[in-house]
Enzyme design. Structure first.
Site, PDB file in Angstrom:
ATOM      1  N   HIS A 116       0.904  -1.168  -0.104  1.00 19.04           N
ATOM      2  CA  HIS A 116       0.091   0.055   0.000  1.00 19.04           C
ATOM      3  C   HIS A 116       0.784   1.138   0.060  1.00 19.04           C
ATOM      4  CE1 HIS A 116      -3.659  -2.110   1.807  1.00 19.04           C
ATOM      5  NE2 HIS A 116      -3.801  -2.675   0.424  1.00 19.04           N
ATOM      6  N   ASN A 210      -3.881 -12.908  15.444  1.00 22.68           N
ATOM      7  CA  ASN A 210      -4.751 -11.758  15.481  1.00 22.68           C
ATOM      8  C   ASN A 210      -5.286 -11.875  16.854  1.00 22.68           C
ATOM      9  OD1 ASN A 210      -6.936  -9.703  15.290  1.00 22.68           O
ATOM     10  ND2 ASN A 210      -6.487  -9.869  13.155  1.00 22.68           N
ATOM     11  N   GLU A 212      -8.363 -11.148  17.562  1.00 21.97           N
ATOM     12  CA  GLU A 212      -9.893 -11.496  17.241  1.00 21.97           C
ATOM     13  C   GLU A 212      -9.943 -12.314  16.251  1.00 21.97           C
ATOM     14  OE1 GLU A 212     -11.534  -7.639  17.384  1.00 21.97           O
ATOM     15  OE2 GLU A 212     -11.393  -7.475  15.275  1.00 21.97           O
TER      16      GLU A 212
HETATM   17  N1  APR Z   1      -1.863  -8.129  17.662  1.00 19.79           N
HETATM   18  C1  APR Z   1      -2.486  -8.910  16.600  1.00 19.79           C
HETATM   19  N2  APR Z   1      -3.632  -8.200  16.081  1.00 19.79           N
HETATM   20  C2  APR Z   1      -3.883  -7.266  16.586  1.00 19.79           C
HETATM   21  C3  APR Z   1      -3.353  -6.069  17.617  1.00 19.79           C
HETATM   22  C4  APR Z   1      -2.126  -7.129  18.164  1.00 19.79           C
HETATM   23  N3  APR Z   1      -1.606  -6.249  19.050  1.00 19.79           N
HETATM   24  N4  APR Z   1      -4.104  -4.950  17.567  1.00 19.79           N
HETATM   25  C5  APR Z   1      -5.000  -5.083  16.832  1.00 19.79           C
HETATM   26  N5  APR Z   1      -5.128  -6.169  15.972  1.00 19.79           N
HETATM   27  C6  APR Z   1      -5.886  -6.675  15.004  1.00 19.79           C
HETATM   28  C7  APR Z   1      -7.408  -6.167  15.044  1.00 19.79           C
HETATM   29  O1  APR Z   1      -8.037  -7.119  15.589  1.00 19.79           O
HETATM   30  C8  APR Z   1      -7.703  -6.142  13.481  1.00 19.79           C
HETATM   31  O2  APR Z   1      -8.161  -7.348  13.004  1.00 19.79           O
HETATM   32  O3  APR Z   1      -5.538  -6.106  13.778  1.00 19.79           O
HETATM   33  C9  APR Z   1      -6.362  -6.022  12.704  1.00 19.79           C
HETATM   34  C10 APR Z   1      -6.266  -4.202  12.255  1.00 19.79           C
HETATM   35  O4  APR Z   1      -7.040  -4.183  11.134  1.00 19.79           O
HETATM   36  P1  APR Z   1      -7.386  -3.000  10.463  1.00 19.79           P
HETATM   37  O5  APR Z   1      -7.403  -1.717  11.710  1.00 19.79           O
HETATM   38  O6  APR Z   1      -8.347  -3.032   9.734  1.00 19.79           O
HETATM   39  O7  APR Z   1      -5.823  -2.956   9.572  1.00 19.79           O
HETATM   40  P2  APR Z   1      -5.442  -3.595   8.285  1.00 19.79           P
HETATM   41  O8  APR Z   1      -6.139  -4.808   8.100  1.00 19.79           O
HETATM   42  O9  APR Z   1      -4.097  -3.280   8.137  1.00 19.79           O
HETATM   43  O10 APR Z   1      -6.283  -2.552   7.210  1.00 19.79           O
HETATM   44  C11 APR Z   1      -6.053  -2.693   5.946  1.00 19.79           C
HETATM   45  O11 APR Z   1      -7.267  -0.693   4.918  1.00 19.79           O
HETATM   46  O12 APR Z   1      -7.434   1.471   5.684  1.00 19.79           O
HETATM   47  C12 APR Z   1      -6.728   0.605   4.883  1.00 19.79           C
HETATM   48  O13 APR Z   1      -4.869   1.013   3.652  1.00 19.79           O
HETATM   49  C13 APR Z   1      -5.318   0.714   5.020  1.00 19.79           C
HETATM   50  O14 APR Z   1      -3.506  -0.948   4.834  1.00 19.79           O
HETATM   51  C14 APR Z   1      -4.940  -0.640   5.416  1.00 19.79           C
HETATM   52  C15 APR Z   1      -5.904  -1.581   4.998  1.00 19.79           C
END
Ligand code: APR
Length: 243
Positions: A116, A210, A212
């Site tokens: 990204h 993850n 969750e």
């Molecule tokens: N360890 C493991 N998992 C975690 C932790 C942790 N400490 N903290 C949060 N999470 C998990 C959450 O449960 C969630 O499923 O990380 C995930 C974060 O999800 P998003 O905020 O949706 O991030 P991401 O999946 O990277 O988003 C994808 O969306 O907005 C766009 O371009 C942006 O790259 C991003 C893309």
């Protein structure tokens, strides 16, 4: 669950790791969809689009300036460092990160695709040239190129395509690698959300980490509930003991 993951990883000769914002959460960087994911009541989907930038580049850049400020003061955490160690354990290793914060790069990991983009890199909206812009806070918002045109972050926004060469490299890995660790992503943003299913359907093992359950949990061979900063170092430790 960790034992099962370690058993798979011990037998594998090629390892792909896919990460999302959850991996940087323990460095103090807010995720997009969890709590604290909103900035001034905007969702990422409201700001990270070409239309938002066209309409209101100042607000979009104020959001990036805020995130760049948090990231500048953050350090890679134990999860990032464990991924770098995995690179050292496997001859065939690749990381695909959706994160634009550059924290993986700061661990020295070499085989990496920032699919990204990277929010420290900017692109001139007229000339398309890219360069690093590291000022925090920015001297002017929105920042401009020497040519006078607006600069934008060199990231992939909603509604935009991932550059072809990155997709081609990603697909060559999805088609050939034996094992996938997918960590800290909500698994809802495409195309990366489809990568675990693509690998699983050709017989690869998929290990999810993850805090969750996510849509990926349904396809994963092993789903480990826990923080990447705890689980990944534990996996690395166990793998090293077995060598
Ligand atoms: N360890 C493991 N998992 C975690 C932790 C942790 N400490 N903290 C949060 N999470 C998990 C959450 O449960 C969630 O499923 O990380 C995930 C974060 O999800 P998003 O905020 O949706 O991030 P991401 O999946 O990277 O988003 C994808 O969306 O907005 C766009 O371009 C942006 O790259 C991003 C893309």
């Amino acid at each position: 669950m960790i034992e099962e993951a370690v058993r798979i990883l011990r037998q594998t000769s090629s390892l792909l790791v896919i990460t999302g914002a959850g991996v940087s959460q323990e460095s103090g960087i807010p995720t997009f969809r969890g709590k604290n994911g909103l900035w001034q009541n905007y969702r990422a989907e409201d700001l990270a689009t070409p239309w938002a930038f066209e309409r209101d580049p100042e607000t979009v850049w104020r959001w990036y300036d805020w995130r760049r400020g948090i990231i500048k003061n953050a350090q890679p955490n134990r999860g990032h460092l464990a991924i770098k160690e995995l690179e050292e354990l496997y001859e065939n290793f690749y990381l695909i990160t959706q994160n634009v914060d550059g924290l993986h790069g700061r661990t020295g990991v070499k085989n990496m695709i920032e699919i990204h983009g990277n929010l420290w890199r900017v692109r001139c909206t007229r000339e398309n040239i890219t360069f690093m812009l590291l000022d925090v806070p920015l001297k002017e918002i929105p920042p401009r190129c020497k040519c006078g045109a607006l600069l934008r972050p060199d990231v992939v926004w909603f509604g935009e395509s991932i550059p072809n060469e990155l997709m081609e490299k990603a697909f060559s890995l999805l088609e050939t690698y034996e094992t996938l660790i997918v960590a800290g992503t909500s698994g809802v943003v495409y195309p990366v959300a489809s990568f675990p299913t693509i690998m699983k359907s050709r017989g690869a093992s998929v290990i999810e980490i993850n805090v969750e359950r996510t849509p990926i949990s349904d396809v994963a061979t092993v789903s480990i509930m826990g923080k990447t900063g705890d689980v990944l170092p534990e996996i690395v430790e166990r793998l090293k003991k077995m060598v």
